[in-house]
Design a protein around this motif. Sequence first.
Motif, PDB file in Angstrom:
ATOM      1  N   GLN A  87       0.845  -1.189   0.000  1.00  0.00           N
ATOM      2  CA  GLN A  87       0.000   0.000   0.000  1.00  0.00           C
ATOM      3  C   GLN A  87       0.879   1.236   0.000  1.00  0.00           C
ATOM      4  OE1 GLN A  87      -2.759   0.192   3.227  1.00  0.00           O
ATOM      5  NE2 GLN A  87      -3.555   2.194   2.645  1.00  0.00           N
ATOM      6  N   VAL A  88       0.592   2.140  -0.905  1.00  0.00           N
ATOM      7  CA  VAL A  88       1.366   3.366  -1.003  1.00  0.00           C
ATOM      8  C   VAL A  88       0.785   4.406  -0.054  1.00  0.00           C
ATOM      9  CG1 VAL A  88       1.995   5.263  -2.529  1.00  0.00           C
ATOM     10  CG2 VAL A  88       2.066   2.906  -3.370  1.00  0.00           C
ATOM     11  N   GLN A  89       1.633   5.071   0.673  1.00  0.00           N
ATOM     12  CA  GLN A  89       1.151   6.110   1.569  1.00  0.00           C
ATOM     13  C   GLN A  89       2.237   7.138   1.831  1.00  0.00           C
ATOM     14  OE1 GLN A  89       0.061   4.588   5.416  1.00  0.00           O
ATOM     15  NE2 GLN A  89       1.937   3.406   5.640  1.00  0.00           N
ATOM     16  N   LEU A  90       1.779   8.298   2.299  1.00  0.00           N
ATOM     17  CA  LEU A  90       2.672   9.376   2.730  1.00  0.00           C
ATOM     18  C   LEU A  90       2.517   9.530   4.235  1.00  0.00           C
ATOM     19  CD1 LEU A  90       1.941  12.133   0.045  1.00  0.00           C
ATOM     20  CD2 LEU A  90       3.934  10.617   0.149  1.00  0.00           C
ATOM     21  N   VAL A  91       3.632   9.644   4.926  1.00  0.00           N
ATOM     22  CA  VAL A  91       3.596   9.806   6.374  1.00  0.00           C
ATOM     23  C   VAL A  91       4.441  11.013   6.763  1.00  0.00           C
ATOM     24  CG1 VAL A  91       4.115   8.771   8.601  1.00  0.00           C
ATOM     25  CG2 VAL A  91       3.290   7.336   6.720  1.00  0.00           C
ATOM     26  N   GLU A  92       3.782  11.988   7.411  1.00  0.00           N
ATOM     27  CA  GLU A  92       4.502  13.161   7.890  1.00  0.00           C
ATOM     28  C   GLU A  92       4.974  12.936   9.326  1.00  0.00           C
ATOM     29  OE1 GLU A  92       0.904  15.085   5.618  1.00  0.00           O
ATOM     30  OE2 GLU A  92       1.208  13.417   7.006  1.00  0.00           O
ATOM     31  N   SER A  93       6.041  13.605   9.682  1.00  0.00           N
ATOM     32  CA  SER A  93       6.540  13.577  11.048  1.00  0.00           C
ATOM     33  C   SER A  93       7.345  14.835  11.300  1.00  0.00           C
ATOM     34  CB  SER A  93       7.409  12.336  11.298  1.00  0.00           C
ATOM     35  OG  SER A  93       8.522  12.334  10.438  1.00  0.00           O
ATOM     36  N   GLY A  94       7.628  15.086  12.567  1.00  0.00           N
ATOM     37  CA  GLY A  94       8.487  16.204  12.925  1.00  0.00           C
ATOM     38  C   GLY A  94       7.785  17.397  13.531  1.00  0.00           C
ATOM     39  N   GLY A  95       6.465  17.348  13.601  1.00  0.00           N
ATOM     40  CA  GLY A  95       5.749  18.464  14.202  1.00  0.00           C
ATOM     41  C   GLY A  95       5.951  18.502  15.705  1.00  0.00           C
ATOM     42  N   GLY A  96       5.463  19.572  16.315  1.00  0.00           N
ATOM     43  CA  GLY A  96       5.577  19.692  17.759  1.00  0.00           C
ATOM     44  C   GLY A  96       5.238  21.075  18.243  1.00  0.00           C
ATOM     45  N   LEU A  97       5.493  21.292  19.517  1.00  0.00           N
ATOM     46  CA  LEU A  97       5.248  22.581  20.166  1.00  0.00           C
ATOM     47  C   LEU A  97       6.594  23.253  20.409  1.00  0.00           C
ATOM     48  CD1 LEU A  97       3.547  24.667  21.710  1.00  0.00           C
ATOM     49  CD2 LEU A  97       3.721  23.178  23.719  1.00  0.00           C
ATOM     50  N   VAL A  98       6.763  24.451  19.846  1.00  0.00           N
ATOM     51  CA  VAL A  98       8.014  25.184  20.000  1.00  0.00           C
ATOM     52  C   VAL A  98       7.705  26.639  20.312  1.00  0.00           C
ATOM     53  CG1 VAL A  98       9.323  23.686  18.448  1.00  0.00           C
ATOM     54  CG2 VAL A  98       8.203  25.739  17.551  1.00  0.00           C
ATOM     55  N   GLN A  99       8.733  27.349  20.756  1.00  0.00           N
ATOM     56  CA  GLN A  99       8.582  28.778  21.006  1.00  0.00           C
ATOM     57  C   GLN A  99       8.905  29.562  19.740  1.00  0.00           C
ATOM     58  OE1 GLN A  99      11.061  29.797  24.335  1.00  0.00           O
ATOM     59  NE2 GLN A  99       9.797  28.711  25.808  1.00  0.00           N
ATOM     60  N   ALA A 100       8.387  30.754  19.675  1.00  0.00           N
ATOM     61  CA  ALA A 100       8.677  31.629  18.539  1.00  0.00           C
ATOM     62  C   ALA A 100      10.186  31.812  18.391  1.00  0.00           C
ATOM     63  CB  ALA A 100       8.002  32.982  18.730  1.00  0.00           C
ATOM     64  N   GLY A 101      10.636  31.745  17.146  1.00  0.00           N
ATOM     65  CA  GLY A 101      12.053  31.872  16.862  1.00  0.00           C
ATOM     66  C   GLY A 101      12.785  30.551  16.731  1.00  0.00           C
ATOM     67  N   TRP A 102      12.188  29.504  17.202  1.00  0.00           N
ATOM     68  CA  TRP A 102      12.801  28.180  17.128  1.00  0.00           C
ATOM     69  C   TRP A 102      12.611  27.582  15.735  1.00  0.00           C
ATOM     70  CZ3 TRP A 102      12.370  24.856  22.167  1.00  0.00           C
ATOM     71  CH2 TRP A 102      12.843  25.607  23.251  1.00  0.00           C
ATOM     72  N   SER A 103      13.161  26.378  15.567  1.00  0.00           N
ATOM     73  CA  SER A 103      13.105  25.680  14.277  1.00  0.00           C
ATOM     74  C   SER A 103      12.506  24.287  14.432  1.00  0.00           C
ATOM     75  CB  SER A 103      14.511  25.547  13.686  1.00  0.00           C
ATOM     76  OG  SER A 103      15.097  26.807  13.443  1.00  0.00           O
ATOM     77  N   LEU A 104      11.940  23.816  13.347  1.00  0.00           N
ATOM     78  CA  LEU A 104      11.476  22.436  13.237  1.00  0.00           C
ATOM     79  C   LEU A 104      11.775  21.942  11.836  1.00  0.00           C
ATOM     80  CD1 LEU A 104       7.902  22.411  14.866  1.00  0.00           C
ATOM     81  CD2 LEU A 104       9.916  21.188  15.711  1.00  0.00           C
ATOM     82  N   ARG A 105      11.965  20.642  11.696  1.00  0.00           N
ATOM     83  CA  ARG A 105      12.093  20.043  10.380  1.00  0.00           C
ATOM     84  C   ARG A 105      11.028  18.974  10.227  1.00  0.00           C
ATOM     85  NH1 ARG A 105      16.919  16.680   7.356  1.00  0.00           N
ATOM     86  NH2 ARG A 105      16.203  15.022   8.766  1.00  0.00           N
ATOM     87  N   LEU A 106      10.163  19.172   9.261  1.00  0.00           N
ATOM     88  CA  LEU A 106       9.134  18.194   8.951  1.00  0.00           C
ATOM     89  C   LEU A 106       9.642  17.238   7.884  1.00  0.00           C
ATOM     90  CD1 LEU A 106       5.957  20.472   8.748  1.00  0.00           C
ATOM     91  CD2 LEU A 106       7.031  19.443  10.762  1.00  0.00           C
ATOM     92  N   SER A 107       9.198  15.999   7.983  1.00  0.00           N
ATOM     93  CA  SER A 107       9.541  14.996   6.980  1.00  0.00           C
ATOM     94  C   SER A 107       8.269  14.405   6.401  1.00  0.00           C
ATOM     95  CB  SER A 107      10.366  13.865   7.610  1.00  0.00           C
ATOM     96  OG  SER A 107      11.584  14.342   8.128  1.00  0.00           O
ATOM     97  N   CYS A 108       8.323  14.097   5.128  1.00  0.00           N
ATOM     98  CA  CYS A 108       7.219  13.446   4.434  1.00  0.00           C
ATOM     99  C   CYS A 108       7.820  12.245   3.713  1.00  0.00           C
ATOM    100  CB  CYS A 108       6.552  14.402   3.461  1.00  0.00           C
ATOM    101  SG  CYS A 108       5.337  13.632   2.375  1.00  0.00           S
ATOM    102  N   ALA A 109       7.540  11.071   4.221  1.00  0.00           N
ATOM    103  CA  ALA A 109       8.122   9.858   3.668  1.00  0.00           C
ATOM    104  C   ALA A 109       7.074   9.074   2.898  1.00  0.00           C
ATOM    105  CB  ALA A 109       8.696   8.994   4.788  1.00  0.00           C
ATOM    106  N   ALA A 110       7.424   8.713   1.686  1.00  0.00           N
ATOM    107  CA  ALA A 110       6.541   7.895   0.857  1.00  0.00           C
ATOM    108  C   ALA A 110       6.975   6.439   0.972  1.00  0.00           C
ATOM    109  CB  ALA A 110       6.609   8.351  -0.592  1.00  0.00           C
ATOM    110  N   SER A 111       6.013   5.569   1.181  1.00  0.00           N
ATOM    111  CA  SER A 111       6.330   4.147   1.323  1.00  0.00           C
ATOM    112  C   SER A 111       5.440   3.323   0.407  1.00  0.00           C
ATOM    113  CB  SER A 111       6.157   3.708   2.775  1.00  0.00           C
ATOM    114  OG  SER A 111       4.810   3.862   3.186  1.00  0.00           O
ATOM    115  N   GLY A 112       5.896   2.114   0.126  1.00  0.00           N
ATOM    116  CA  GLY A 112       5.148   1.235  -0.754  1.00  0.00           C
ATOM    117  C   GLY A 112       5.903   1.014  -2.057  1.00  0.00           C
TER     118      GLY A 112
END
Length: 121
Positions: free
Chosen positions: A1-26
């Motif tokens: 089964q083909v799908q996209l899965v996001e990860s990397g979100g969260g709660l941060v303070q203003a000025g901080w950084s996050l990196r989101l990932s989108c992985a395709a599988s299948g």
Amino acid sequence: QVQLVESGGGLVQAGWSLRLSCAASGSIFSINAVGWYRQAPGKQRELVAAITSGGSTVYVDSVKGRFTISRDNAKNTVYLQMNSLKPEDTAVYYCNAGLLRVGAVSSKDYWGQGTQVTVSS
């Protein structure tokens, strides 16, 4: 089964950084353009950034200079590096991609389930 899965979100303070990932599988033959979208409560979903199979990128004006979209074709993964985050970046972030499955004659549009990004002031 083909799908996209996001990860990397969260709660941060203003000025901080996050990196989101989108992985395709299948059983994926190729990945066409990929876009990161976001939807804040009470607002319409908007395109934040997109990257073509060739690596060309586009950004919504509000994130230019702060967000960077990139892709690792060997890992079937697209990233969204988000720097200098602001409270107005708070939203559920979704990735969207055109995926060509092995054995298929045409690509199909897929969405991930979303990942929450919350930026506190």
